[in-house]
Design a protein around this motif. Structure first.
Motif, PDB file in Angstrom:
ATOM      1  N   THR A   1     -13.110  33.663  28.562  1.00 31.95           N
ATOM      2  CA  THR A   1     -13.335  33.554  27.115  1.00 31.95           C
ATOM      3  C   THR A   1     -13.710  34.907  26.523  1.00 31.95           C
ATOM      4  O   THR A   1     -13.153  35.342  25.506  1.00 31.95           O
ATOM      5  CB  THR A   1     -14.450  32.526  26.827  1.00 31.95           C
ATOM      6  N   GLU A   2     -14.645  35.593  27.181  1.00 32.33           N
ATOM      7  CA  GLU A   2     -15.115  36.892  26.691  1.00 32.33           C
ATOM      8  C   GLU A   2     -14.011  37.940  26.703  1.00 32.33           C
ATOM      9  O   GLU A   2     -13.972  38.838  25.855  1.00 32.33           O
ATOM     10  CB  GLU A   2     -16.300  37.365  27.533  1.00 32.33           C
ATOM     11  N   ASN A   3     -13.089  37.818  27.681  1.00 31.16           N
ATOM     12  CA  ASN A   3     -12.014  38.800  27.794  1.00 31.16           C
ATOM     13  C   ASN A   3     -10.730  38.377  27.073  1.00 31.16           C
ATOM     14  O   ASN A   3      -9.703  39.055  27.179  1.00 31.16           O
ATOM     15  CB  ASN A   3     -11.713  39.065  29.272  1.00 31.16           C
ATOM     16  N   GLY A   4     -10.804  37.261  26.357  1.00 25.20           N
ATOM     17  CA  GLY A   4      -9.660  36.803  25.571  1.00 25.20           C
ATOM     18  C   GLY A   4      -8.445  36.435  26.390  1.00 25.20           C
ATOM     19  O   GLY A   4      -7.305  36.579  25.935  1.00 25.20           O
ATOM     20  N   LYS A   5      -8.677  35.944  27.617  1.00 27.30           N
ATOM     21  CA  LYS A   5      -7.563  35.564  28.501  1.00 27.30           C
ATOM     22  C   LYS A   5      -7.317  34.062  28.370  1.00 27.30           C
ATOM     23  O   LYS A   5      -8.152  33.258  28.772  1.00 27.30           O
ATOM     24  CB  LYS A   5      -7.876  35.932  29.950  1.00 27.30           C
TER      25      LYS A   5
END
Length: 533
Positions: free
Chosen positions: A450-454
């Motif tokens: 989520t934090e890395n937008g994956k």
């Protein structure tokens, strides 16, 4: 990429894709016999009206034809762990009050029941349902469906299946032919029916002086072989018949299988999966002796590319057979053997080769592996350690799916994990267990994505036991990921040794808990990735 709007069901246009409606519950039931979100590996499937509420609800809504189509599609496409739920559901549909539903069920019978065993089970389910549904069994529609099933078979294939599976569940071919009043569609089918009803002597007497077609002669020749096998006590004759006609164990008498030489004859054409499962027994009985020509031939077959591709044996099945063989004894400890290093090497080679024949799903996967100290038990029903099982499952996805990210989680942080296609099983296992700790937080991989937008289609978590310490629930972490990426992400928790666990009591279609691990678990991971359950 699968976005949230792409899986809206016909049942309710306004429903959200993660909501578990009757259609989703039916699909779960067809796949593994339960409408819930927990699958227990190697557990015997028991189906009943009480476990099929969604099936009954859909039939009550007038969606019988749709239900039958799902039964047909799921059973034919290899999406089910067990055929029992599909056969039960088809039996229910065949006795429903709606005539169109009944007609659809009987029309689908020959496609769903592709072998005699399935047919016998279907009939038994109908018999069991007779009291609950207050209806008879042997009406005109069923008689015609059974007759069509026999007439729809290739005659020689029917003769072979009759010889391999004579009866089951209290039903026999003779019972079905009598009760259905089947009228054979051609001379070859008539011959098989005559053999079932009257036996070989009457067949001989009737067909001896006839001018028979090539197909009838072929069936007669096969029946003659089966009759010779049935009555012969001559080991040499049995061996010759096996070699000439590629006979299998089901076509022999039990006493024939006491002979070491008969087993040697069976080896040549024994189905590859059966061969792998019997390696220990055959080694213990000196059928496969170190350095022998038979052992050499078996090793060649096991790792033959063409044979492996044709047999379509999953790498995990090969691994289970390999680890069981390496153990040197059966599960009850009665049968023991000294593992042959050449057989072990051949099985190991087969495992790696079989990885190349898997069909990709083209989804984005995150495989999150719990590398805590607990990853050191044995997967129930196998001789495979949970660490090796986790490594093998990881290899299945990294070898097949190009968009697979492997993450190891331990304690309160993610551990760097370098697993790529081409690594050996030992290398992957060592990578996964290099940094053990006492507790785990399974929300970390989802938070990382989520934090890395994956955008991830499926998170697969592998752990020894689903007991964690986490600040937020896995389901909430999953919802947060969905919201940020706009993807209907799914979440599968595999407790490799646990029984009866669950992630959370949540009505979320994208969440599945697996207790233990087997080939059925692989099937369900593929199903949930494709939005089928």
């Amino acid at each position: 990429m699968e976005h949230s709007g792409s899986t809206m069901t016909k049942h309710s246009v306004k429903s959200q894709p993660w909501e578990v409606d009757d259609k989703a519950r039916l699909c779960r039931f067809l796949c593994y016999g339960s409408e819930g979100d927990i699958y227990t590996a190697r557990e015997e499937v028991h189906v009943s009206m009480e476990s099929a509420e969604a099936l009954l609800a859909l039939l009550g809504d007038g969606r019988g034809a749709e239900v039958v189509e799902d039964i047909r599609r799921y059973s034919q496409d290899g999406r089910v762990v067990s055929m029992d739920p599909s056969l039960f559901a088809l039996a229910v549909c065949s006795q429903h009050s709606d005539i169109k539903t009944r007609q659809a069920a009987f029309k689908a019978l020959k496609e769903v029941c592709q072998d005699p065993g399935s047919m016998f089970d279907f009939i038994q389910y109908k018999k069991d349902l007779k009291v609950d549904m207050k209806s008879g069994i042997w009406g005109r529609a069923l008689r015609k469906a059974i007759s069509d099933w026999y007439n729809g078979q290739n005659a020689i294939n029917l003769a072979v299946s009759v010889a391999k599976c004579k009866q089951r569940n209290g039903w026999s071919h003779q019972d079905l032919l009598k009760l259905s009043h089947a009228k054979p569609a051609n001379d070859a089918i008539a011959l098989v029916c005559k053999y079932i009803m009257k036996g070989w002597k009457e067949v001989q007497a009737e067909y001896a002086d006839k001018e028979n077609s090539e197909e009838v002669l072929k069936v007669l020749s096969y029946m003659e072989v089966i009759e010779k096998v049935k009555h012969s006590c001559d080991e040499t004759e049995i061996i010759n018949l096996i070699e000439e006609h590629s006979l299998e164990t089901e076509q022999l008498r039990t006493d024939h299988l006491k002979s070491k030489h008969v087993w040697k004859a069976l080896l040549k054409d024994m189905p590859l999966q059966s061969l792998m499962k019997r390696l220990g027994k055959m080694t213990s009985k000196n059928i496969l002796e170190p350095g022998s020509s038979d052992t050499h031939a078996v090793c060649d077959r096991i790792q033959n590319d063409t044979a492996l591709k044709k047999a379509k044996i999953h790498p995990f099945s090969i691994l289970v057979a390999l680890e069981n063989y390496k153990k040197g004894q059966g599960f009850q400890g009665k049968t023991k053997w000294e593992p042959d290093s050449n057989i072990v090497q051949a099985m190991d080679s087969a495992f790696y080769k079989s990885l190349m024949y898997l069909e990709p799903l083209d989804k984005n996967f995150v495989l999150a592996v719990d590398i805590s100290a607990s990853l050191s038990s044995i997967v129930p029903g196998t001789s495979v350690s949970t660490a090796v099982a986790a490594a093998a499952i990881t290899m299945v996805f990294t070898s097949t799916e190009t968009n697979t990210q492997v993450l190891a989680y331990s304690g309160g942080s993610l551990v760097p994990c370098s697993v790529v296609a081409g690594m050996t099983l030992e290398e992957v296992t060592a990578e996964l267990v290099k940094s053990p700790s006492e507790s785990t937080d399974c929300t970390l991989p989802m938070a990382w994505a989520t934090e890395n937008g994956k955008a991830v289609d499926v998170f697969v978590f592998l752990t020894n036991n689903p007991i964690w310490a986490f600040s937020t629930s896995p389901v909430e972490a999953l919802k947060k990921h969905r919201h940020k990426t706009g993807t209907f992400s799914k979440f599968v928790m595999c407790g490799l040794t646990s029984i009866g666990h669950t992630i959370a009591d949540t009505p979320d279609r994208g969440v599945l808990s697996i207790c233990g691990f087997d080939l059925g678990a692989i099937t369900l991971i593929r199903n949930i990735a494709q939005g089928l359950i």
